[in-house]
Design an enzyme around this catalytic site. Structure first.
Site, PDB file in Angstrom:
ATOM      1  N   PHE A 112      10.675  -9.804  -8.032  1.00  0.00           N
ATOM      2  CA  PHE A 112       9.517 -10.349  -7.110  1.00  0.00           C
ATOM      3  C   PHE A 112       8.612  -9.541  -6.453  1.00  0.00           C
ATOM      4  CE2 PHE A 112      10.018  -9.294  -2.465  1.00  0.00           C
ATOM      5  CZ  PHE A 112      11.220  -8.388  -2.489  1.00  0.00           C
ATOM      6  N   LYS A 113       8.859  -8.163  -6.803  1.00  0.00           N
ATOM      7  CA  LYS A 113       7.750  -7.254  -6.177  1.00  0.00           C
ATOM      8  C   LYS A 113       6.396  -7.236  -6.579  1.00  0.00           C
ATOM      9  CE  LYS A 113      11.280  -4.638  -4.181  1.00  0.00           C
ATOM     10  NZ  LYS A 113      12.506  -5.125  -4.335  1.00  0.00           N
ATOM     11  N   ASP A 114       6.385  -7.791  -7.895  1.00  0.00           N
ATOM     12  CA  ASP A 114       4.982  -8.262  -8.253  1.00  0.00           C
ATOM     13  C   ASP A 114       4.420  -9.073  -7.299  1.00  0.00           C
ATOM     14  OD1 ASP A 114       5.264  -6.926 -10.840  1.00  0.00           O
ATOM     15  OD2 ASP A 114       6.178  -8.694 -11.850  1.00  0.00           O
ATOM     16  N   LEU A 117       2.886  -6.468  -5.127  1.00  0.00           N
ATOM     17  CA  LEU A 117       2.144  -5.456  -6.001  1.00  0.00           C
ATOM     18  C   LEU A 117       1.159  -5.757  -6.888  1.00  0.00           C
ATOM     19  CD1 LEU A 117       5.306  -3.095  -5.630  1.00  0.00           C
ATOM     20  CD2 LEU A 117       3.125  -2.818  -4.819  1.00  0.00           C
ATOM     21  N   THR A 147      10.379  -1.947  -7.110  1.00  0.00           N
ATOM     22  CA  THR A 147       9.153  -1.596  -6.582  1.00  0.00           C
ATOM     23  C   THR A 147       8.701  -0.536  -7.457  1.00  0.00           C
ATOM     24  OG1 THR A 147      10.041  -1.930  -4.350  1.00  0.00           O
ATOM     25  CG2 THR A 147       8.234  -0.526  -4.638  1.00  0.00           C
TER      26      THR A 147
END
Ligand SMILES: *Cc1c(COP(=O)(O)O)cnc(C)c1O
Length: 495
Positions: A112-114, A117, A147
């Site tokens: 989910f960091k995408d 980011l 991350t």
């Protein structure tokens, strides 16, 4: 709209400045002074929009120094079909009558960091221009696995940026490590740190407050910033998907206008669930925010008792991205629940730094227990849930997501609450093949990247393309340092 430090509301700046700085100079987190509200018809307006349009609509209300057309161009690039393998970007999948799963892992690094980011580099480079910054920014990242890769992928070869990622040597999965160590790009660096995630994170925080380092880098034409969720530019794009999920449920007539939902979030640094809190404050009818932890259950105890106590055993679990005892973003919640009492927040953070604990006021605790519920789930139970979800629903989930499903189960049993609930799915199961295969009863695991095919063949679920591509890559980075030597890595990279 202005942004203020959670430890000093006199420290005020624009959104572009807040995003460029990452962290306030006093160690506080830059946070909007007021939270914008959705208009009465806002959710209805967004119902028929694409994810990209929803992102512009929501982010616009926080970023008045950016134009809508700038944001539209960022959203088109960040959430394009070449980056995300699902046209809805963050699709909502129905699991049963009252349970939905918000899949946040369709981006280029499968976690989910995408979601944030892919957006942050656009926000940051535009912010630097607005601030007429002439120096090159060096992004320092401490990562518990996801991350780091997402930040490397987001910032790779972005003009006027360098990025250096630190990860705990024995705290990430084999696939996560390979993803980072094979990263392409001329402006990237990756290094492991002896210790756990908190060691890496504390080390990075020290670098940020190292005045001598700051001065030295300045003469070389660099300044440091952060891509961790302490940066407002990370939190903001995350608010979007909670609003988007509600709009999807409205659009698909699963709920009616105004109906409440719960959200259940696998939590580590408290960034993701904090974004859900902000979505609620903006006007999304969220009833309970359910905070799910693994055996590192410092947040479970905190939400239940009001006492934060990091003095406890640290566990390496099969959900490593949640192996955290100091949840940085909690500071923003304390700021909100104390009615922006910067003195009180500073006092709590001082106590956390010196003795590793603090107890919030009864007023904060009352608000917190009205808004939040919390629970935790150990590795054995996590595996059971992965197995059960596969058997009962033919739904393959990763260990972080499994923690959330289990905590939701516990919550429903304890409270009888039947509110439709969105469980947040934070990673592709293929990032954690060994744990997932183990949960499905497989005892002989394939070596290296062959494990991806092993899971795929067993389940018939295809390997996500970015992970399949790892098979042909050779590692570029293999350095390990102790916490004390992280500074040398920075100086070496920015020679
Ligand atoms: C980062 C991460 C989490 C924890 O999110 P926070 O915002 O730190 O609470 C949970 N699951 C996965 C897969 C992650 O990568």
């Amino acid at each position: 709209m202005y942004y203020v430090s959670t430890r000093n509301t006199q420290d005020r700046c624009t959104a572009a400045q807040a995003i460029a700085r990452g962290l306030a100079t006093d160690g506080g987190l830059m946070t909007p002074e007021v939270l914008p509200k959705l208009s009465a018809n806002g959710l209805n307006t967004m119902k028929e929009m694409s994810y990209q349009q929803r992102a512009v609509f929501v982010m616009n209300s926080y970023l008045d120094d950016f134009t809508s057309s700038e944001l539209a161009s960022f959203a088109a690039k960040a959430y394009s079909g070449t980056k995300f393998d699902h046209k809805e970007v963050a699709p909502v999948r129905q699991v049963d009558d009252s349970t939905y799963c918000l899949e946040l892992w369709h981006g280029p690094t499968c976690a989910f960091k995408d979601m944030a980011l892919q957006m942050l580099p656009h926000l940051l480079t535009a912010s630097l221009k607005k601030n007429q910054e002439t120096k090159t920014v060096c992004i320092l990242v401490a990562t518990s696995g996801d991350t780091g890769k997402a930040a490397l992928e987001g910032f790779r070869d972005v003009d006027k940026t360098r990025i250096l990622v630190f990860y705990p040597k024995d705290g990430v999965s084999a696939i996560q490590e390979l993803q980072m160590n094979t990263q392409d790009g001329g402006n990237v660096g990756v290094c492991s740190v002896v210790g756990n995630f908190d060691d890496a994170q504390t080390g990075v925080k020290k670098l940020f407050s190292d005045e001598a380092l700051r001065a030295q880098l300045e003469t070389r034409g660099y300044f440091l910033s952060s891509a961790n969720s302490i940066n407002w530019g990370r939190v903001l794009p995350q608010i979007v998907y909670y609003i988007s999920a509600y709009c999807d449920l409205l659009r698909d007539e699963k709920i009616k206008k105004g109906d409440p939902i719960n959200v259940c979030v696998p939590t580590g640094n408290f960034g993701n669930i904090l974004a859900a809190y902000y979505a609620r404050e903006m006007g999304v009818p969220i009833n309970k925010l359910i905070c799910a932890s693994n055996s590192n259950n410092v947040l479970t105890d905190f939400i239940r008792t009001g006492q934060y106590d990091r003095n406890r055993t640290f566990y390496n679990t099969m959900s490593p991205s949640m192996d955290i005892l100091i949840s940085s973003n909690l500071e923003r919640l304390l700021f909100a629940l104390s009615d922006q009492d910067d003195n009180q927040v500073r006092e709590y953070m001082n106590q956390l730094n010196s003795g590793g604990m603090y107890q919030v006021s009864p007023a904060i605790q009352t608000k917190m227990s009205r808004l939040f519920a919390a629970g935790c789930c150990d590795d054995a139970q996590t595996q059971k849930v992965i197995g059960r979800m596969w058997q009962e629903h033919k739904y393959l989930i990763d260990p972080h997501t499994a923690v959330a499903f289990d905590v939701l189960d516990q919550y429903r049993k304890e409270t009888g609450d039947k509110t439709p609930t969105v469980v947040v799915s934070t990673a592709s199961p293929f990032k954690f093949c060994d744990s997932v295969l183990g949960a499905l009863g497989v005892t002989e695991l394939a070596e290296g990247t062959a494990i991806l095919d092993q899971l795929s063949e067993l389940t018939g679920v295809p390997v996500p393309a970015p992970l399949a591509a790892l098979k042909n890559k050779t590692p570029r980075f293999d350095q390990t340092v102790t916490k004390e030597h992280m500074v040398d890595q920075v100086l070496e990279m920015l020679k």
